[in-house]
Write a protein that holds these residues in place. Structure first.
Motif, short mmCIF file in Angstrom:
data_model
loop_
_atom_site.label_atom_id
_atom_site.label_comp_id
_atom_site.label_asym_id
_atom_site.label_seq_id
_atom_site.Cartn_x
_atom_site.Cartn_y
_atom_site.Cartn_z
N ARG A 194 0.84 -1.21 0.00
CA ARG A 194 0.00 0.00 0.00
C ARG A 194 0.87 1.25 0.00
NH1 ARG A 194 -5.35 1.23 1.12
NH2 ARG A 194 -5.73 3.35 1.91
N GLU A 195 1.91 1.26 0.85
CA GLU A 195 2.82 2.41 0.87
C GLU A 195 3.54 2.54 -0.47
OE1 GLU A 195 5.07 2.78 4.84
OE2 GLU A 195 4.31 0.72 4.82
N ALA A 196 3.88 1.40 -1.07
CA ALA A 196 4.54 1.43 -2.38
C ALA A 196 3.63 2.07 -3.42
CB ALA A 196 4.91 0.02 -2.81
N ALA A 197 2.36 1.67 -3.42
CA ALA A 197 1.41 2.22 -4.39
C ALA A 197 1.27 3.72 -4.23
CB ALA A 197 0.05 1.53 -4.25
N LEU A 198 1.24 4.19 -2.98
CA LEU A 198 1.11 5.62 -2.75
C LEU A 198 2.36 6.37 -3.20
CD1 LEU A 198 -0.69 5.60 0.71
CD2 LEU A 198 -1.68 6.10 -1.54
N SER A 199 3.54 5.76 -3.05
CA SER A 199 4.77 6.40 -3.54
C SER A 199 4.75 6.47 -5.06
CB SER A 199 6.00 5.63 -3.07
OG SER A 199 6.25 5.88 -1.70
N PHE A 200 4.33 5.37 -5.71
CA PHE A 200 4.21 5.40 -7.17
C PHE A 200 3.19 6.46 -7.60
CE2 PHE A 200 5.45 0.70 -6.97
CZ PHE A 200 6.76 0.95 -7.31
N ALA A 201 2.12 6.60 -6.84
CA ALA A 201 1.09 7.59 -7.17
C ALA A 201 1.65 9.01 -7.06
CB ALA A 201 -0.12 7.42 -6.25
N ARG A 202 2.47 9.25 -6.05
CA ARG A 202 3.07 10.60 -5.92
C ARG A 202 4.00 10.89 -7.09
NH1 ARG A 202 3.62 8.51 -0.27
NH2 ARG A 202 1.67 9.18 0.74
N LYS A 228 -7.45 1.90 -5.51
CA LYS A 228 -8.33 3.04 -5.25
C LYS A 228 -7.62 4.10 -4.40
CE LYS A 228 -12.96 1.13 -5.86
NZ LYS A 228 -13.28 2.12 -6.90
N ALA A 229 -6.83 3.66 -3.43
CA ALA A 229 -6.09 4.60 -2.60
C ALA A 229 -5.08 5.38 -3.43
CB ALA A 229 -5.38 3.85 -1.47
N ALA A 230 -4.42 4.69 -4.36
CA ALA A 230 -3.45 5.35 -5.23
C ALA A 230 -4.16 6.34 -6.15
CB ALA A 230 -2.69 4.32 -6.05
N ALA A 231 -5.31 5.96 -6.69
CA ALA A 231 -6.07 6.86 -7.55
C ALA A 231 -6.50 8.11 -6.78
CB ALA A 231 -7.28 6.15 -8.13
N ALA A 232 -6.93 7.92 -5.53
CA ALA A 232 -7.34 9.06 -4.71
C ALA A 232 -6.16 10.00 -4.46
CB ALA A 232 -7.92 8.57 -3.39
N LEU A 244 -7.24 8.18 -13.93
CA LEU A 244 -7.86 7.63 -12.72
C LEU A 244 -8.56 6.30 -13.03
CD1 LEU A 244 -9.31 10.89 -11.13
CD2 LEU A 244 -7.26 9.63 -10.43
N PHE A 245 -9.24 6.23 -14.19
CA PHE A 245 -9.87 4.96 -14.56
C PHE A 245 -8.82 3.88 -14.75
CE2 PHE A 245 -11.16 1.78 -17.59
CZ PHE A 245 -12.39 1.37 -17.10
N LEU A 246 -7.71 4.21 -15.40
CA LEU A 246 -6.66 3.23 -15.61
C LEU A 246 -6.14 2.68 -14.29
CD1 LEU A 246 -4.71 1.82 -17.61
CD2 LEU A 246 -3.19 3.79 -17.36
N LEU A 247 -6.08 3.54 -13.27
CA LEU A 247 -5.55 3.10 -11.98
C LEU A 247 -6.52 2.20 -11.24
CD1 LEU A 247 -3.87 6.39 -10.69
CD2 LEU A 247 -2.75 4.36 -11.63
N ASP A 248 -7.82 2.57 -11.18
CA ASP A 248 -8.70 1.78 -10.32
C ASP A 248 -9.90 1.15 -11.03
OD1 ASP A 248 -10.61 3.80 -10.62
OD2 ASP A 248 -10.35 4.62 -8.60
N GLY A 249 -10.12 1.47 -12.32
CA GLY A 249 -11.18 0.81 -13.08
C GLY A 249 -12.58 1.21 -12.69
N ASP A 250 -12.74 2.33 -11.98
CA ASP A 250 -14.07 2.77 -11.57
C ASP A 250 -14.73 3.53 -12.72
OD1 ASP A 250 -16.34 3.85 -10.41
OD2 ASP A 250 -15.32 4.45 -8.56
N ILE A 251 -15.89 3.05 -13.19
CA ILE A 251 -16.56 3.65 -14.33
C ILE A 251 -16.97 5.09 -14.05
CG2 ILE A 251 -18.96 3.07 -13.83
CD1 ILE A 251 -17.18 2.50 -17.18
N ALA A 252 -17.01 5.50 -12.78
CA ALA A 252 -17.37 6.88 -12.43
C ALA A 252 -16.42 7.88 -13.08
CB ALA A 252 -17.36 7.06 -10.91
N HIS A 253 -15.16 7.51 -13.27
CA HIS A 253 -14.20 8.43 -13.89
C HIS A 253 -14.56 8.68 -15.35
CE1 HIS A 253 -11.98 8.06 -10.25
NE2 HIS A 253 -11.60 6.81 -10.47
N TYR A 254 -14.96 7.65 -16.06
CA TYR A 254 -15.40 7.85 -17.44
C TYR A 254 -16.70 8.64 -17.49
CZ TYR A 254 -11.87 4.80 -19.59
OH TYR A 254 -10.68 4.25 -20.06
N ARG A 255 -17.56 8.44 -16.50
CA ARG A 255 -18.78 9.25 -16.45
C ARG A 255 -18.43 10.74 -16.34
NH1 ARG A 255 -23.56 6.55 -15.77
NH2 ARG A 255 -23.51 4.45 -14.91
N HIS A 256 -17.47 11.06 -15.48
CA HIS A 256 -17.05 12.46 -15.32
C HIS A 256 -16.49 13.00 -16.64
CE1 HIS A 256 -17.80 12.92 -11.08
NE2 HIS A 256 -16.98 11.94 -10.74
#
Length: 438
Positions: A89-97, A128-132, A150-162
Motif C-alpha cells: 500500500r505504501e509502495a502504491a502511494l509512492s508510485f502515485a506521488r 483506489k487509494a493510489a487513484a485518490a 484515474l480509470f486506468l488506476l482503479d477501473g471505476d466507471i465513475a471516472h469515465y462518467r465524469h
C-alpha cells in the motif's frame, strides 16, 4: 562544477558501470561534505535496493524524499523499495506521488504508463487509494488525462462518467479529434474488460451512447458536412450499396475477411453495385492526453479508389489511410460516398461513426460484428446471432432492432458457412430495402 557535483558525477559513472563499491564510497564522501544531500542519499538507497538491502533502501530514499519531495524519480524508487519490503500500500502511494508529479509536468505517456502499471498490480483497495492520491494532487486542467488516468488506476466507471459528462456539458471545450480519440480510448478499455466497479451497463447505454451521438453531430456541424449530405429520394429497389467499415487491415484480419465476403455476395449473388468504404476511422494517432495511449493499425497499401481481388471476385474499395480524424479527411469521405449515391449504406461493425454521418439523409443499416447494443444512429440495427434481442435496450432504440444471424465464419472451414452467409446477405438486403422505405 563544484567539488560535490564533480564527486557525484564520478560516482554515478562508477554506478552505471557496475562498480557499486566505488560508487557507494563516493556517495558517502558527498554526504560527509554535505549531510542530507538528497541525490547522494537517493543513489545510496538505489545501491542498497540493487544489492538486496530493501529496508536500508527505504530508509535512505525516504530521507532523500524528505529533502526533495518534488522528484518523481525519488518517489518511484521509494515505491520499488517499499514493494521489495512487502509494504504494497505504501509502495502504491509512492508510485502515485511520482505519477502525479510527472502528470502535472505534462509528461508523455511512456513514463506515466509505466508507473500506472506498477500500481495496477495491486488489489482493488490499494489501487483506489493510489487513484485518490493522484486525484487529490492533480493540478492540470486536462480533463481527458485526469479521468482516463484515474480509470486506468482503479477501473471505476465513475471516472469515465465524469469525462464524458464534461464533454456533453461543454463540447466546445474540446476539438473534434480530441473527442474522437477519447471515444476510442474509452471504447477499447471497456472492450478489454478493464472496468472493475460501477454501473458499467448503465454507462454504455446512457452517457456513452450520448457521447457517440455528440461526436457525430459535432463532427457534422463543425466540419460543415451538412451541405455535402444530400437527402436520398425513396427508390423501388436496392441497386447500389456502400459498405462502410471502421478499418480494413488485410485478408488475415477476420473482420476484414468478413466485410469482403458480405460485399462479394451482395455484388456477385444479388447483382448490386457495391463499394467498400474504408475510412480508417478508429484512432490512429494520439489526439489528446488520454491514457493509456491508444492507436489502431492502418494498412497503407489500401489507398484511394482501387479494386481488390478476393475469393475470385473483384471489389471496389475507397480507402482513406490518412492518420488524423480531421476536416479534410471527413470531407473527402463524405464527398466520395455522395458521388457514389448509394441506395443504402451498410454500417459494418459497431461504433461506426462515419456511417452514422449519413443516418439522417440515407437509409443506414447497422450490421454488428458482435452481440450487444451498438451505439448506432442507423435506421435499423441488426442482431448478431439468433439469440440476440432488444430486451433491456433503451426505448428510443428498441424499435430499430431486427433479428439477424451474422453467419458462421468462413475461416472455420464449415461447409454450412457458405449457405449461412448467402442467406444472411439476402436478408441484409431485405432490411436495407425496409430502411429505404421507412
Amino acid at each position: 562544477m563544484d567539488m560535490i557535483e564533480q564527486t557525484l558525477a564520478v560516482a554515478t559513472e562508477h554506478h552505471r558501470a557496475g562498480r557499486t563499491d566505488e560508487a557507494e564510497r563516493l556517495y558517502r564522501d558527498v554526504l560527509a561534505a554535505s549531510p542530507g544531500h538528497p541525490d547522494a542519499l537517493h543513489l545510496l538507497g538505489v545501491i542498497a535496493l540493487q544489492t538486496g538491502r530493501a529496508e536500508d533502501a527505504v530508509a535512505m530514499i525516504g530521507q532523500a524524499v524528505a529533502g526533495d519531495g518534488g522528484s518523481p524519480l525519488f518517489h518511484a524508487n521509494l515505491g520499488h523499495a517499499l514493494h521489495a519490503c512487502g509494504r504494497t500500500r505504501e509502495a502504491a502511494l509512492s508510485f502515485a506521488r511520482a505519477l502525479t508529479l510527472l502528470t502535472n509536468e505534462g509528461e508523455s505517456w511512456g513514463n506515466v504508463g509505466a508507473l500506472a502499471n506498477l500500481i495496477r498490480r495491486y488489489d482493488d483497495d490499494t489501487r483506489k487509494a493510489a487513484a485518490a492520491e493522484v486525484d487529490a494532487n492533480y493540478s492540470m486542467g486536462d480533463v481527458m488525462r485526469r479521468y482516463s488516468l484515474l480509470f486506468l488506476l482503479d477501473g471505476d466507471i465513475a471516472h469515465y462518467r465524469h469525462l464524458v459528462q464534461t464533454a456533453l456539458d461543454d463540447p466546445l471545450r474540446f476539438s473534434i479529434p480530441s473527442l474522437h480519440y477519447a471515444y476510442w480510448g474509452i471504447a477499447m478499455r471497456l472492450f478489454q474488460g478493464e472496468a472493475r466497479s460501477g454501473d458499467i451497463d448503465s454507462f454504455k447505454t446512457g452517457e456513452f451512447r450520448r457521447f457517440h451521438r455528440l461526436l457525430v453531430e459535432e463532427t457534422t456541424r463543425r466540419y460543415g458536412l451538412a451541405a455535402q449530405l444530400r437527402p436520398a429520394l425513396p427508390r423501388d429497389r436496392i441497386r447500389k450499396v456502400a459498405l462502410i467499415t471502421n478499418q480494413m487491415l488485410g485478408h488475415d484480419h477476420q473482420p476484414t475477411a468478413d466485410a469482403f465476403d458480405y460485399a462479394r455476395r451482395i455484388q456477385d449473388v444479388h447483382g448490386c453495385e457495391v463499394v467498400i468504404v474504408n475510412p480508417n476511422a478508429m484512432a490512429i494517432v494520439g489526439e489528446n492526453g488520454f491514457v493509456p495511449e491508444y492507436s489502431h493499425d492502418v494498412n497503407e497499401g489500401y489507398d484511394g479508389d482501387q479494386t481488390i481481388a478476393t475469393s475470385g471476385s473483384r471489389l471496389r474499395m475507397l480507402s482513406f489511410p490518412q492518420k488524423h480524424f480531421d476536416e479534410d479527411k471527413l470531407r473527402a469521405i463524405v464527398g466520395a460516398v455522395e458521388r457514389f449515391d448509394p441506395d443504402a449504406i451498410i454500417a459494418f461493425g459497431g461504433s461506426n461513426l462515419v456511417a452514422d454521418l449519413f443516418a439522417r439523409t440515407r437509409p443506414v443499416v447497422c450490421l454488428p460484428t458482435s452481440g450487444g447494443l451498438p451505439p448506432s444512429l442507423a435506421r435499423l440495427i441488426l442482431g448478431h446471432g439468433p439469440e440476440d434481442s432488444a430486451a433491456g435496450w433503451p426505448d428510443d432504440i428498441r424499435d430499430r432492432f431486427r433479428p439477424f444471424s451474422f453467419g458462421r465464419s468462413l475461416s472455420s472451414g464449415d461447409a454450412g458457412a457458405e449457405g449461412d452467409r448467402t442467406r444472411s446477405a439476402e436478408r441484409l438486403l431485405a432490411y436495407a430495402l425496409e430502411a429505404q422505405r421507412a
